[in-house]
Design an enzyme around this catalytic site. Sequence first.
Site: not given
Ligand code: RIB
Length: 315
Positions: A224, A261, A300
């Site tokens: 990405t 994520d 979000s």
């Molecule tokens: O990828 C974002 C996340 O990285 C955040 O929510 C923080 O907790 C870290 O784990």
Amino acid sequence: MTDGLILVVGSLNADLVVQTARFPLPGETLTGEELRTIPGGKGANQAVAAGRLGGSVSMVGALGADSNGQMLRDSVEASGVDTSHVASLDGVATGTAVITVDGAGENTIIVSPGANGRLSVADLDAAAPLFDHAAILCLSLEVSLEVVLEAARRARTAGARVLLNLSPYGPVPDELLSLTNILLINEHEAADLLDLTAEQVLAEGGKYTRAALTERGIPRAVVTAGAAGSIVFDGATRDGADAVAVPSPKVTAVDTTGCGDAFMGSLALRLAAGDPLAVAAGYAATVGSFAATRAGAQASYPTPEELTAFMGSHA
Ligand code: RIB
């Protein structure tokens, strides 16, 4: 095809977030906006992204027996994720992440693992039935490498696919890479892992990256690059192409925290539903872009209805 179980073995963090116009320089003090304490952690974020979009998701993880832990449990459960194998441990704090977000939506993050560091192979033993039912296992590197590696072994033995996000980036054993069916990395992680320059990673349609992935014995990967989209390396595309460029919908970023994520969780969702990798990555790119338009990580992520509306306005 019935959508399979998505199993996430990973971290849950309370994100302590301050918005600032710009990041401080070393030794500099800035005044930011009001502190927000909100749910995050790479594992929990992935689980929430997939669960909120309708996936069947179970999580294995560890929280402290404190108010942050309850906030995390509530957030993950509200997205329909099974938390029966998320422990609440006495004597240790829930993991935390100290996050700054600047005026361009970029972030810096420092994680204090807390209870995430207590997740053990014994917790995987207790969750053995989940491995028997999982279609796909999501892993990232905010819990111990021992746990990540053992989870990957068990998933492969049980016939599940392993999706590994190499973040936060660090060296990993070759065995983990060989157990990984699909590697998800950003362009910086790809450069580190594959010993390429950042420019080489995306150059010439991913030619250098493909060669380096092959050399490391990694057949499938998604690299990405934020607003620049992603490149999918899939040895098995129907048209014979082994590198497919996937664009990201263009948005004005408010906060990019947790966008990776969101990509990972929604990629797992579509893979578990049977989509080919490049198709799943297109969906994940849309979910990741959506997440950039709102503040926070889990806060979000879209519902199916919100995603449909977003797709309509970014077609
Ligand atoms: O990828 C974002 C996340 O990285 C955040 O929510 C923080 O907790 C870290 O784990």
